[in-house]
Design a protein around this motif. Structure first.
Motif, PDB file in Angstrom:
ATOM      1  N   TYR A   1     -63.206  17.293 -16.415  1.00  0.00           N
ATOM      2  CA  TYR A   1     -63.932  18.344 -17.129  1.00  0.00           C
ATOM      3  C   TYR A   1     -63.800  18.176 -18.645  1.00  0.00           C
ATOM      4  CZ  TYR A   1     -65.043  21.007 -12.931  1.00  0.00           C
ATOM      5  OH  TYR A   1     -65.561  21.404 -11.722  1.00  0.00           O
TER       6      TYR A   1
ATOM      7  N   GLY B   1     -67.426  17.351 -13.181  1.00  0.00           N
ATOM      8  CA  GLY B   1     -68.844  17.266 -12.876  1.00  0.00           C
ATOM      9  C   GLY B   1     -69.339  18.272 -11.873  1.00  0.00           C
TER      10      GLY B   1
ATOM     11  N   ASP C   1     -74.897  19.308 -14.515  1.00  0.00           N
ATOM     12  CA  ASP C   1     -74.536  18.575 -13.308  1.00  0.00           C
ATOM     13  C   ASP C   1     -74.115  17.143 -13.619  1.00  0.00           C
ATOM     14  OD1 ASP C   1     -75.193  20.841 -11.989  1.00  0.00           O
ATOM     15  OD2 ASP C   1     -76.783  19.974 -10.758  1.00  0.00           O
ATOM     16  N   ASN C   2     -73.213  16.627 -12.810  1.00  0.00           N
ATOM     17  CA  ASN C   2     -72.682  15.277 -13.006  1.00  0.00           C
ATOM     18  C   ASN C   2     -73.795  14.231 -13.068  1.00  0.00           C
ATOM     19  OD1 ASN C   2     -70.189  13.697 -13.219  1.00  0.00           O
ATOM     20  ND2 ASN C   2     -70.778  12.808 -11.254  1.00  0.00           N
TER      21      ASN C   2
ATOM     22  N   GLU D   1     -66.233  15.890 -20.507  1.00  0.00           N
ATOM     23  CA  GLU D   1     -67.593  16.346 -20.800  1.00  0.00           C
ATOM     24  C   GLU D   1     -67.715  16.882 -22.219  1.00  0.00           C
ATOM     25  OE1 GLU D   1     -68.974  18.867 -17.586  1.00  0.00           O
ATOM     26  OE2 GLU D   1     -67.888  17.632 -16.134  1.00  0.00           O
TER      27      GLU D   1
ATOM     28  N   PHE E   1     -72.792  16.927  -6.422  1.00  0.00           N
ATOM     29  CA  PHE E   1     -71.477  16.575  -6.956  1.00  0.00           C
ATOM     30  C   PHE E   1     -70.916  15.310  -6.308  1.00  0.00           C
ATOM     31  CE2 PHE E   1     -66.763  17.677  -6.484  1.00  0.00           C
ATOM     32  CZ  PHE E   1     -66.411  17.025  -7.649  1.00  0.00           C
TER      33      PHE E   1
ATOM     34  N   ARG F   1     -66.100   8.561 -15.751  1.00  0.00           N
ATOM     35  CA  ARG F   1     -66.121   8.515 -14.289  1.00  0.00           C
ATOM     36  C   ARG F   1     -65.725   7.130 -13.785  1.00  0.00           C
ATOM     37  NH1 ARG F   1     -66.062  13.536 -15.555  1.00  0.00           N
ATOM     38  NH2 ARG F   1     -67.955  14.783 -15.156  1.00  0.00           N
TER      39      ARG F   1
ATOM     40  N   SER G   1     -73.367  12.166  -6.480  1.00  0.00           N
ATOM     41  CA  SER G   1     -73.456  11.468  -7.760  1.00  0.00           C
ATOM     42  C   SER G   1     -72.237  10.568  -7.984  1.00  0.00           C
ATOM     43  CB  SER G   1     -73.598  12.470  -8.913  1.00  0.00           C
ATOM     44  OG  SER G   1     -72.485  13.359  -8.968  1.00  0.00           O
ATOM     45  N   TRP G   2     -71.050  11.055  -7.619  1.00  0.00           N
ATOM     46  CA  TRP G   2     -69.844  10.229  -7.716  1.00  0.00           C
ATOM     47  C   TRP G   2     -69.941   9.013  -6.779  1.00  0.00           C
ATOM     48  CZ3 TRP G   2     -65.386   9.967 -10.594  1.00  0.00           C
ATOM     49  CH2 TRP G   2     -65.106  11.031 -11.448  1.00  0.00           C
TER      50      TRP G   2
ATOM     51  N   CYS H   1     -74.081  12.102 -16.588  1.00  0.00           N
ATOM     52  CA  CYS H   1     -73.834  10.664 -16.470  1.00  0.00           C
ATOM     53  C   CYS H   1     -75.122   9.844 -16.616  1.00  0.00           C
ATOM     54  CB  CYS H   1     -73.184  10.346 -15.129  1.00  0.00           C
ATOM     55  SG  CYS H   1     -71.497  10.935 -14.976  1.00  0.00           S
TER      56      CYS H   1
END
Length: 362
Positions: free
Chosen positions: A328, A195, A48-49, A331, A20, A342, A23-24, A53
């Motif tokens: 959220y 994410g 998953d993020n 998505e 999480f 993002r 990835s950000w 993405c």
């Protein structure tokens, strides 16, 4: 943000980039112009993020286990990164009760292996180990923990994070003199944001319940946590990494990143605030629920980061929840990609920071 220009054109290696926060962080570093390399296990699900993405096409992605010391060292040697962030971990308290040995293997030996890789890769000038506010010996104090308070942990996860901090301190004092490579650790609280679909986390559990047409079951409604949107601690990590890279020794050691002192809210407060924005869910609090030990009250003193790093949180509690719900909802939005959402949230966060935080101007 002149302070962050150091990332442009640099090779930055992230362990745990499929997770999480990882990835950000990968998205943000890419926006800052870094050449991003990631070493991590495969994503745990298609939700998953990292997957939504499509980050496998955006960054240099390598699947590996941090418990495999030789493979991790080989990857560092191949990449020759300038800066490294260690986020690979077993991050869940309840899972640590189910798999304590794996939790300790990952969170302790994974940290050792990370520092061994850094130690044997001369290109690395700055390294940050990301742990948790749960690294502290929690005495349920009403005041925040400072960086020099004792490490501890009653559950396996918290104990593993306390140990990871001791490992970091040992490597700093034994191997990293601040001349060739500067090392720090970063401790943050309960992080939320779009994410995150990990098991046994309150916000993902809420949105899973919404998808299933049911209600969320809250096991500890009065438990108070330092809730932060994921971008808050990440801004701290980025500032810390840049400070280590540019200014070195004064920024070596442990750092807390959390909300303002008055910004701790209960689990029930959080869900009630989510319901004010997202009206599709609900929750129940069962009686006499059998639950393993979890800290009831925990917060961090962020004075060191505010006064010495020039960092401070940007989002109010209401903004934190709004950013989270919008993340959220994105998505399920077909009008633009999840990655675009993002990036837009990062840009919106930085815009807010420019009116509130000193770090946004450097």
């Amino acid at each position: 943000m002149v302070f962050w220009n150091c990332y442009r054109g640099k090779k930055v290696l992230i362990t745990g980039h499929t997770g999480f926060k990882g990835s950000w962080l990968a998205i943000w570093l890419k926006e800052l112009g870094a050449e991003v390399y990631g070493y991590a296990l495969a994503p745990s699900s298609d939700a998953d993020n990292f997957v939504t993405c499509n980050l496998a096409k955006e960054v240099n992605h390598f699947e590996g286990d941090v418990r495999d010391r030789n493979q991790l060292k080989d990857y560092f040697n191949q990449v020759q990164p300038d800066i490294a962030f260690h986020l690979a971990a077993q991050p869940l308290v309840l899972l640590s009760y189910q798999n304590p040995a794996e939790t300790f293997e990952t969170n302790l030996m994974g940290t050792v292996n990370f520092f061994e890789a850094v130690r044997q890769t001369p290109s690395v000038k700055a390294a940050v180990n990301i742990t948790s506010d749960k690294c502290y010996d929690n005495k349920e104090w009403v005041w925040g923990y400072r960086e020099n308070d004792p490490m501890g942990g009653k559950d396996p996860y918290s104990a593993s994070k306390g140990c990871a901090e001791l490992i970091t301190s040992s490597y700093i004092n034994s191997f990293f003199n601040g001349e060739s490579c500067c090392v720090a650790s970063a401790r943050a609280g309960n992080v939320i944001g779009g994410g995150d679909w990990a098991a046994d986390r309150i916000v993902p559990d809420y949105f899973r319940a919404v998808k299933a047409g049911g209600k969320l079951t809250i096991r500890n409604p009065s438990a108070t946590r330092p809730w932060q949107h994921v971008l808050e601690p990440l801004s701290g990590y980025l500032n810390l990494g840049a400070a280590l890279f540019l200014k070195g020794k004064p920024f070596v050691g442990g750092w807390n990143f959390g909300p303002e002192d008055s910004a701790n809210y209960s689990v029930e407060d959080l869900i009630e605030k989510i319901l004010q924005i997202d009206h599709s869910g609900g929750y129940t609090v069962p009686e006499n629920i059998n639950k393993p030990h979890e800290a009831h009250f925990l917060k961090l003193d962020i004075s060191k980061a505010v006064n010495r790093l020039g960092w401070k949180p940007v989002l109010s509690f209401d903004e934190t929840v709004k950013f989270t719900v919008e993340g959220y909802q994105a998505e399920n939005d077909d009008s633009k990609s999840v990655l675009e959402n993002r990036v837009q949230q990062i840009q919106n966060y930085v815009t807010k920071a420019k009116s509130k935080a000193e770090w946004a101007y450097r």
